[in-house]
Motif scaffolding. Structure first.
Motif, PDB file in Angstrom:
ATOM      1  N   THR A 340      22.575  68.392 -37.383  1.00  0.00           N
ATOM      2  CA  THR A 340      23.913  68.629 -37.920  1.00  0.00           C
ATOM      3  C   THR A 340      23.892  69.689 -39.001  1.00  0.00           C
ATOM      4  OG1 THR A 340      23.714  66.921 -39.632  1.00  0.00           O
ATOM      5  CG2 THR A 340      24.581  66.241 -37.467  1.00  0.00           C
ATOM      6  N   GLY A 341      22.729  69.906 -39.622  1.00  0.00           N
ATOM      7  CA  GLY A 341      22.642  70.865 -40.722  1.00  0.00           C
ATOM      8  C   GLY A 341      23.282  70.358 -41.992  1.00  0.00           C
ATOM      9  N   GLN A 342      23.613  69.074 -42.007  1.00  0.00           N
ATOM     10  CA  GLN A 342      24.300  68.496 -43.170  1.00  0.00           C
ATOM     11  C   GLN A 342      23.456  67.389 -43.801  1.00  0.00           C
ATOM     12  OE1 GLN A 342      27.778  69.468 -44.330  1.00  0.00           O
ATOM     13  NE2 GLN A 342      26.687  71.154 -43.351  1.00  0.00           N
ATOM     14  N   ILE A 343      22.199  67.675 -44.024  1.00  0.00           N
ATOM     15  CA  ILE A 343      21.307  66.672 -44.609  1.00  0.00           C
ATOM     16  C   ILE A 343      21.537  66.603 -46.118  1.00  0.00           C
ATOM     17  CG2 ILE A 343      18.917  65.939 -44.894  1.00  0.00           C
ATOM     18  CD1 ILE A 343      18.220  67.671 -42.497  1.00  0.00           C
ATOM     19  N   THR A 344      21.897  65.417 -46.597  1.00  0.00           N
ATOM     20  CA  THR A 344      22.019  65.193 -48.039  1.00  0.00           C
ATOM     21  C   THR A 344      20.929  64.211 -48.457  1.00  0.00           C
ATOM     22  OG1 THR A 344      23.507  63.300 -47.779  1.00  0.00           O
ATOM     23  CG2 THR A 344      24.511  65.496 -47.864  1.00  0.00           C
ATOM     24  N   SER A 345      20.667  64.154 -49.746  1.00  0.00           N
ATOM     25  CA  SER A 345      19.646  63.219 -50.224  1.00  0.00           C
ATOM     26  C   SER A 345      20.036  61.784 -49.898  1.00  0.00           C
ATOM     27  CB  SER A 345      19.451  63.387 -51.740  1.00  0.00           C
ATOM     28  OG  SER A 345      20.674  63.169 -52.425  1.00  0.00           O
ATOM     29  N   ALA A 346      21.329  61.483 -49.954  1.00  0.00           N
ATOM     30  CA  ALA A 346      21.788  60.121 -49.654  1.00  0.00           C
ATOM     31  C   ALA A 346      21.562  59.792 -48.179  1.00  0.00           C
ATOM     32  CB  ALA A 346      23.270  59.981 -49.995  1.00  0.00           C
ATOM     33  N   THR A 347      21.857  60.749 -47.296  1.00  0.00           N
ATOM     34  CA  THR A 347      21.669  60.533 -45.855  1.00  0.00           C
ATOM     35  C   THR A 347      20.198  60.310 -45.541  1.00  0.00           C
ATOM     36  OG1 THR A 347      23.558  61.930 -45.350  1.00  0.00           O
ATOM     37  CG2 THR A 347      22.017  61.512 -43.563  1.00  0.00           C
ATOM     38  N   TRP A 348      19.371  61.161 -46.134  1.00  0.00           N
ATOM     39  CA  TRP A 348      17.939  61.075 -45.855  1.00  0.00           C
ATOM     40  C   TRP A 348      17.348  59.785 -46.418  1.00  0.00           C
ATOM     41  CZ3 TRP A 348      15.855  63.332 -42.113  1.00  0.00           C
ATOM     42  CH2 TRP A 348      14.459  63.466 -42.002  1.00  0.00           C
ATOM     43  N   GLU A 349      17.771  59.384 -47.602  1.00  0.00           N
ATOM     44  CA  GLU A 349      17.280  58.139 -48.194  1.00  0.00           C
ATOM     45  C   GLU A 349      17.704  56.937 -47.351  1.00  0.00           C
ATOM     46  OE1 GLU A 349      18.655  58.033 -52.201  1.00  0.00           O
ATOM     47  OE2 GLU A 349      17.432  59.757 -52.823  1.00  0.00           O
ATOM     48  N   TYR A 350      18.934  56.997 -46.815  1.00  0.00           N
ATOM     49  CA  TYR A 350      19.419  55.909 -45.962  1.00  0.00           C
ATOM     50  C   TYR A 350      18.523  55.791 -44.731  1.00  0.00           C
ATOM     51  CZ  TYR A 350      22.363  53.432 -42.587  1.00  0.00           C
ATOM     52  OH  TYR A 350      22.832  52.546 -41.647  1.00  0.00           O
ATOM     53  N   TRP A 351      18.230  56.929 -44.070  1.00  0.00           N
ATOM     54  CA  TRP A 351      17.404  56.892 -42.858  1.00  0.00           C
ATOM     55  C   TRP A 351      15.997  56.397 -43.169  1.00  0.00           C
ATOM     56  CZ3 TRP A 351      12.893  59.194 -41.180  1.00  0.00           C
ATOM     57  CH2 TRP A 351      12.608  59.034 -39.820  1.00  0.00           C
ATOM     58  N   GLN A 352      15.420  56.859 -44.263  1.00  0.00           N
ATOM     59  CA  GLN A 352      14.066  56.429 -44.625  1.00  0.00           C
ATOM     60  C   GLN A 352      14.026  54.937 -44.949  1.00  0.00           C
ATOM     61  OE1 GLN A 352      13.234  59.418 -47.727  1.00  0.00           O
ATOM     62  NE2 GLN A 352      11.568  60.157 -46.431  1.00  0.00           N
ATOM     63  N   ASP A 353      15.038  54.472 -45.672  1.00  0.00           N
ATOM     64  CA  ASP A 353      15.085  53.043 -46.021  1.00  0.00           C
ATOM     65  C   ASP A 353      15.250  52.201 -44.766  1.00  0.00           C
ATOM     66  OD1 ASP A 353      15.400  50.820 -48.048  1.00  0.00           O
ATOM     67  OD2 ASP A 353      17.327  50.656 -47.010  1.00  0.00           O
ATOM     68  N   LEU A 354      16.129  52.649 -43.854  1.00  0.00           N
ATOM     69  CA  LEU A 354      16.338  51.909 -42.608  1.00  0.00           C
ATOM     70  C   LEU A 354      15.049  51.859 -41.801  1.00  0.00           C
ATOM     71  CD1 LEU A 354      18.181  50.507 -40.562  1.00  0.00           C
ATOM     72  CD2 LEU A 354      18.817  52.776 -39.702  1.00  0.00           C
ATOM     73  N   THR A 355      14.344  52.972 -41.722  1.00  0.00           N
ATOM     74  CA  THR A 355      13.091  53.020 -40.972  1.00  0.00           C
ATOM     75  C   THR A 355      12.064  52.055 -41.554  1.00  0.00           C
ATOM     76  OG1 THR A 355      13.482  55.345 -40.396  1.00  0.00           O
ATOM     77  CG2 THR A 355      11.222  54.534 -40.178  1.00  0.00           C
ATOM     78  N   GLN A 356      11.941  52.066 -42.873  1.00  0.00           N
ATOM     79  CA  GLN A 356      10.984  51.173 -43.529  1.00  0.00           C
ATOM     80  C   GLN A 356      11.350  49.712 -43.315  1.00  0.00           C
ATOM     81  OE1 GLN A 356      11.054  52.568 -47.574  1.00  0.00           O
ATOM     82  NE2 GLN A 356       9.911  54.444 -47.105  1.00  0.00           N
ATOM     83  N   ARG A 357      12.643  49.405 -43.392  1.00  0.00           N
ATOM     84  CA  ARG A 357      13.079  48.014 -43.211  1.00  0.00           C
ATOM     85  C   ARG A 357      12.821  47.549 -41.779  1.00  0.00           C
ATOM     86  NH1 ARG A 357      17.347  46.297 -46.466  1.00  0.00           N
ATOM     87  NH2 ARG A 357      17.367  44.398 -45.193  1.00  0.00           N
ATOM     88  N   ILE A 358      13.118  48.413 -40.811  1.00  0.00           N
ATOM     89  CA  ILE A 358      12.889  48.058 -39.406  1.00  0.00           C
ATOM     90  C   ILE A 358      11.408  47.842 -39.152  1.00  0.00           C
ATOM     91  CG2 ILE A 358      12.915  48.997 -37.049  1.00  0.00           C
ATOM     92  CD1 ILE A 358      15.663  50.155 -37.677  1.00  0.00           C
ATOM     93  N   ASN A 359      10.568  48.726 -39.669  1.00  0.00           N
ATOM     94  CA  ASN A 359       9.120  48.566 -39.486  1.00  0.00           C
ATOM     95  C   ASN A 359       8.619  47.287 -40.131  1.00  0.00           C
ATOM     96  OD1 ASN A 359       8.786  50.910 -37.992  1.00  0.00           O
ATOM     97  ND2 ASN A 359       8.466  52.189 -39.797  1.00  0.00           N
ATOM     98  N   ALA A 360       9.179  46.934 -41.290  1.00  0.00           N
ATOM     99  CA  ALA A 360       8.771  45.708 -41.970  1.00  0.00           C
ATOM    100  C   ALA A 360       9.152  44.481 -41.144  1.00  0.00           C
ATOM    101  CB  ALA A 360       9.426  45.632 -43.355  1.00  0.00           C
ATOM    102  N   VAL A 361      10.353  44.502 -40.560  1.00  0.00           N
ATOM    103  CA  VAL A 361      10.790  43.384 -39.725  1.00  0.00           C
ATOM    104  C   VAL A 361       9.937  43.300 -38.465  1.00  0.00           C
ATOM    105  CG1 VAL A 361      12.698  42.512 -38.326  1.00  0.00           C
ATOM    106  CG2 VAL A 361      13.146  43.375 -40.632  1.00  0.00           C
ATOM    107  N   LEU A 362       9.603  44.441 -37.891  1.00  0.00           N
ATOM    108  CA  LEU A 362       8.739  44.441 -36.705  1.00  0.00           C
ATOM    109  C   LEU A 362       7.368  43.861 -37.014  1.00  0.00           C
ATOM    110  CD1 LEU A 362       9.564  47.921 -35.130  1.00  0.00           C
ATOM    111  CD2 LEU A 362       9.969  45.698 -34.073  1.00  0.00           C
ATOM    112  N   ASP A 363       6.851  44.153 -38.188  1.00  0.00           N
ATOM    113  CA  ASP A 363       5.540  43.647 -38.584  1.00  0.00           C
ATOM    114  C   ASP A 363       5.508  42.128 -38.712  1.00  0.00           C
ATOM    115  OD1 ASP A 363       4.452  46.162 -38.611  1.00  0.00           O
ATOM    116  OD2 ASP A 363       4.705  46.462 -40.764  1.00  0.00           O
ATOM    117  N   GLU A 364       6.674  41.529 -38.897  1.00  0.00           N
ATOM    118  CA  GLU A 364       6.731  40.071 -39.053  1.00  0.00           C
ATOM    119  C   GLU A 364       6.619  39.330 -37.723  1.00  0.00           C
ATOM    120  OE1 GLU A 364      10.407  39.428 -41.019  1.00  0.00           O
ATOM    121  OE2 GLU A 364       9.788  40.391 -42.898  1.00  0.00           O
ATOM    122  N   ALA A 365       6.612  40.070 -36.622  1.00  0.00           N
ATOM    123  CA  ALA A 365       6.467  39.486 -35.273  1.00  0.00           C
ATOM    124  C   ALA A 365       7.480  38.373 -35.034  1.00  0.00           C
ATOM    125  CB  ALA A 365       5.051  38.960 -35.067  1.00  0.00           C
TER     126      ALA A 365
END
Length: 428
Positions: A340-365
């Motif tokens: 989109t060419g519209q990357i903001t720090s808030a957008t990027w932080e949201y994606w990184q946080d979501l990725t980390q949370r999903i990976n953490a939930v996956l690790d819990e099996a």
């Protein structure tokens, strides 16, 4: 055995650029019958055209008798070939100069009558001889032209690119085109190949759904849809299913475009795009496993969780996508954001946080599917005295929802208790 042996084709090109060849093709003045007499294990893969494949030690090598191609009437294969003893005549029938070189295994010398090594050094892709003749002979060569631009990151020679005529590609099978698109999409410069196909009209010939219509993609920069799709391809990992998903993820937008009081909308474009994408990929005879991967990613790429999102919401998302798909879905979302060419720090932080949370939930099996519950349909039939039927499935889906909310509930005794309560409520 006294015959000539030349290394030809992509292997010579790869060796000159320091790469390890994947395919080793040989040319010889031996006739096909003579090749078969020399080697104990052979397959007549294209004996009519002079090609015999030899096998041994888990490897296979194509050996083709030196030949000249005569008339082409089907726009794909020569009607007739004439065997020759001249390597230069054999190289003259090939598509591009960088593929029209040979290495004489006897004298250990490079044979390069059309300047392929020079063109390779200049990073130029050029047809052998008259490009119109080369492309009219075999329409697939035009797709190969853009494939080599993408995989080798070359520059097109202007006379060659001007000779492109989509009509010459009409007789070419979609399966062969699909194989070229496969190689192109995972290339280091995939977008270069895609843009060339678009500009030439070849893309519209095989994927009319990706015609020249420019559509606002919905982001604040009003970026044309084609530009956005190419940017998404460039941003995503070079895996075939991901590249196809990136290229087609918004293809449903032209059919779902609506303008309302609050602006432009594309409601339902993910589902529409998934259906269109299935038809496109089936057109190229891709395997169902690949088609299903791409279609699922496209259908789910607009997923939302809201904010703040709970672990239960993440578990529900994983249950919907499957544990093997969620990572690819995140990668598609990341590439879509970048494109989109519209990357903001808030957008990027949201994606990184979501990725980390999903990976953490996956690790819990945790439990994400009905078949991971601590009981099954037979347990419910025995425990609730119910006959087989849709009601069992309904109760299992209810229990899965409870476990997604609280994984600690996944015990047989607890689930039976919850099922009894649900049954009473459902009956009332």
């Amino acid at each position: 055995s006294g015959f000539q042996a030349y290394l030809v084709g992509g292997a010579v090109r790869d060796l000159l650029t320091g790469k390890t060849p994947h395919d080793w093709d040989l040319a010889t003045n031996a006739l096909p019958d003579q090749v078969e007499a020399i080697f104990p294990l052979t397959v007549p893969t294209g004996k009519k055209y002079g090609t015999v494949t030899i096998t041994g030690n888990g490897h296979s090598i194509e050996i083709t008798t030196l030949r000249e191609d005569l008339a082409y009437s089907d726009g794909r294969r020569p009607d007739l070939v004439r065997f020759t003893k001249e390597i230069t005549a054999d190289l003259a029938r090939r598509d591009f100069t960088i593929n029209a070189m040979a290495y004489d295994l006897g004298t250990q010398t490079l044979i390069d009558p059309f300047g392929g090594k020079h063109d390779l050094r200049r990073r130029v892709l050029k047809a052998v001889g008259d490009p119109k003749i080369r492309f009219k002979e075999d329409g697939l060569r035009m797709f190969r032209f853009y494939r080599f631009l993408a995989t080798l990151d070359l520059r097109p020679e202007q006379a060659t690119i001007k000779a492109i005529n989509p009509q010459w590609a009409v007789p070419v099978s979609k399966e062969r085109v699909g194989a070229e698109l496969h190689k192109m999409l995972v290339g280091t410069a995939a977008v270069k190949g895609l843009e060339g196909l678009q500009d030439s009209g070849l893309l519209e010939l095989v994927i009319p759904e990706l015609g020249r219509e420019e559509l606002e993609s919905g982001d604040s920069r009003k970026k044309p849809l084609w530009q956005h799709l190419c940017a998404t391809v460039a941003a995503i990992r070079p895996q075939l299913h991901l590249r196809w998903a990136a290229l087609l993820h918004d293809i449903g937008k032209p059919l779902t475009k609506k303008t309302g009081p609050d602006g432009l909308h594309f409601y339902g474009h993910a589902e529409t795009g998934a259906k269109i994408s299935r038809l496109i990929l089936e057109r190229f005879h891709y395997p169902n496993s690949l088609i299903n991967q791409v279609v699922k990613l496209i259908s789910l790429h607009m997923f939302t969780l809201g904010f703040p999102y709970s672990d239960a919401a993440i578990r529900r998302l994983i249950a919907k996508t499957g544990t093997t798909v969620i990572g690819d879905l995140l990668e598609l979302r990341r590439a879509d954001i970048v494109a989109t060419g519209q990357i903001t720090s808030a957008t990027w932080e949201y994606w990184q946080d979501l990725t980390q949370r999903i990976n953490a939930v996956l690790d819990e099996a945790n439990v994400y599917q009905v078949n991971q519950l601590a009981l099954n349909g037979y347990d419910l039939m025995n425990g609730l005295q119910l006959p087989p039927g849709p009601k069992i499935g309904k109760i299992l889906r209810f229990l899965l929802e409870q476990v997604l909310e609280d994984p600690g509930l996944n015990r047989k005794d607890i689930l039976l208790r919850l099922a009894r309560k649900y049954q009473k409520t459902d009956e009332s």
